[in-house]
Design an enzyme around this catalytic site. Structure first.
Site, short mmCIF file in Angstrom:
data_model
loop_
_atom_site.label_atom_id
_atom_site.label_comp_id
_atom_site.label_asym_id
_atom_site.label_seq_id
_atom_site.Cartn_x
_atom_site.Cartn_y
_atom_site.Cartn_z
N THR A 15 0.84 -1.20 0.00
CA THR A 15 0.00 0.00 0.00
C THR A 15 0.88 1.25 0.00
O THR A 15 2.05 1.21 0.35
CB THR A 15 -0.95 0.02 1.20
OG1 THR A 15 -0.20 0.23 2.41
CG2 THR A 15 -1.74 -1.28 1.31
N SER A 19 4.52 6.42 -4.06
CA SER A 19 5.34 7.51 -3.54
C SER A 19 6.32 7.00 -2.50
O SER A 19 6.02 6.05 -1.76
CB SER A 19 4.43 8.58 -2.91
OG SER A 19 5.18 9.68 -2.46
N GLY A 20 7.49 7.61 -2.44
CA GLY A 20 8.42 7.39 -1.35
C GLY A 20 8.77 5.95 -1.07
O GLY A 20 9.16 5.19 -1.96
N GLY A 22 6.95 3.34 -0.34
CA GLY A 22 6.16 2.32 -1.03
C GLY A 22 6.62 2.13 -2.46
O GLY A 22 6.72 1.00 -2.95
N SER A 144 7.47 4.09 12.46
CA SER A 144 8.39 5.22 12.45
C SER A 144 9.15 5.24 13.77
O SER A 144 8.65 4.73 14.79
CB SER A 144 7.62 6.54 12.28
OG SER A 144 8.47 7.66 12.48
N TYR A 157 0.62 12.57 13.77
CA TYR A 157 1.40 11.52 13.11
C TYR A 157 2.12 10.66 14.15
O TYR A 157 2.09 9.42 14.09
CB TYR A 157 2.40 12.16 12.15
CG TYR A 157 3.24 11.18 11.38
CD1 TYR A 157 2.78 10.62 10.19
CD2 TYR A 157 4.51 10.82 11.82
CE1 TYR A 157 3.55 9.72 9.47
CE2 TYR A 157 5.29 9.92 11.12
CZ TYR A 157 4.81 9.37 9.95
OH TYR A 157 5.58 8.47 9.24
#
Length: 335
Positions: A15, A19-20, A22, A144, A157
């Site tokens: 998923t 971008s980035g 993934g 993270s 976040y």
């Protein structure tokens, strides 16, 4: 006992794939011989991804979905089964963020960050577990270092990443207790040079950035793909993040003070807002890419990550030594 297939024999669901981290994971997985179902909200980027990576014979399929919608996540699993006959690893990577104080961020935006970052991981984990139970496989959640240590200006976040750690630990215990044969790994990236600062909704008075040191998304992809084929509890992607996490555990009040004094400044880049078409993807997809457009330096490898790939007895010795060093530094800092 958990036995995972070699990566080149696997089908992966990824998923946040356009971008980035993934996108790097999809690219690296195909290079290593895996088949991939790439999932994201950005339909145009998915079409470009399939056209670009499918040319060389890469086995890639795409599916447009917002992981905040549980029905959409169920449909992702159905698409993997219809296309590839199933999947072997499920990577929960999609995420969104905000910059600003807890008071500045509207309540609806707090909820949206949780809908994607926490509930999206929950939906994906439960769907993956139902499919893999008894067959074996891996669930890899991208958390993270901010799940270990909160930072100012990214409260929602950070809260979701703390929640993802608790979710991942609970899921692992439940699956182990029933003997499901599923590996559950939490990846903890440090600061990674992705479009995240441009994608995040910003309430600060300056454009956002990630604090150094930064690493390239390929470092995270390396950790994710290792976890797909090798059972691990946790992998830190980037030595800078690992050290900051250890320091925060050894000296939490000192870390508070450092964050209070420097946290906002380190997350601002005056005069460099990045590409306008990427800004604010909290509710709608925006332009995606592998790397951020801000002028930063990013490291392309992580010695700390390679060390975590060592056999577990050697890894335990290395981590013990590292923790002792950080504890010693913290004691000196207090003097």
């Amino acid at each position: 006992m958990i036995r995972l297939k070699p990566l080149d024999q696997q089908v992966l669901v990824v998923t946040g794939a356009t971008s980035g981290n993934g996108l790097a994971t999809v690219e690296q997985a195909l290079r290593r011989g895996a088949s991939v179902l790439a999932v994201a909200r950005n339909e145009d980027a998915l079409a470009e991804l399939a056209a670009r990576l499918g040319v060389g014979g890469g086995r890639i399929a795409t599916y447009a979905a917002d992981v905040a919608d549980p029905a959409a996540v169920e449909a992702v699993a159905a698409a993997a089964i219809a296309t590839f006959g199933g999947f072997d690893s499920w990577v929960n990577n999609a995420g969104v963020g905000t910059y600003g104080t807890l008071e500045q961020v509207p309540l609806d935006d707090h909820r949206r960050v949780f809908d994607v970052n926490y509930f999206g991981v929950l939906h994906g984990s439960l769907v993956a577990a139902r499919h893999l139970r008894g067959r074996g496989g891996a669930i890899v959640n991208v958390g993270s270092i901010l799940g270990d240590r909160s930072i100012v200006q990214q409260g929602p976040y950070c809260a979701t990443k703390h929640a993802v750690q608790a979710l991942t630990d609970t899921l692992r215990m439940e699956l182990e207790r029933e003997g499901a044969g599923i590996s559950v790994t939490l990846i903890k990236p440090g600061a990674i040079d992705t479009p995240f600062p441009e994608h995040a909704r910003n309430f600060m008075d300056q454009p956002p950035r990630l604090p150094p040191p930064l690493y390239t998304p390929e470092v995270v992809a390396d950790a994710v793909l290792f976890a797909c084929a090798h059972p691990r509890r946790t992998l830190y992607a980037g030595g800078g993040g690992l050290l900051s996490s250890l320091l925060a555990q050894a000296a939490p009040r000192l870390t508070d003070k450092i964050m209070e004094l420097t946290g906002k400044t380190l997350q601002q880049k005056p005069g460099d807002p990045g590409i306008a078409a990427r800004r604010d993807n909290l509710y709608e997809a925006r332009d995606d890419d592998l790397r951020g457009s801000l002028d930063v330096h990013a490291r392309g490898s992580s010695v700390a990550l390679q060390g975590q790939k060592l056999p577990r007895p050697m890894l335990a010795l290395a981590l013990g030594a590292g923790a002792a060093i950080v504890a010693g530094l913290a004691v000196r800092a207090r003097r």
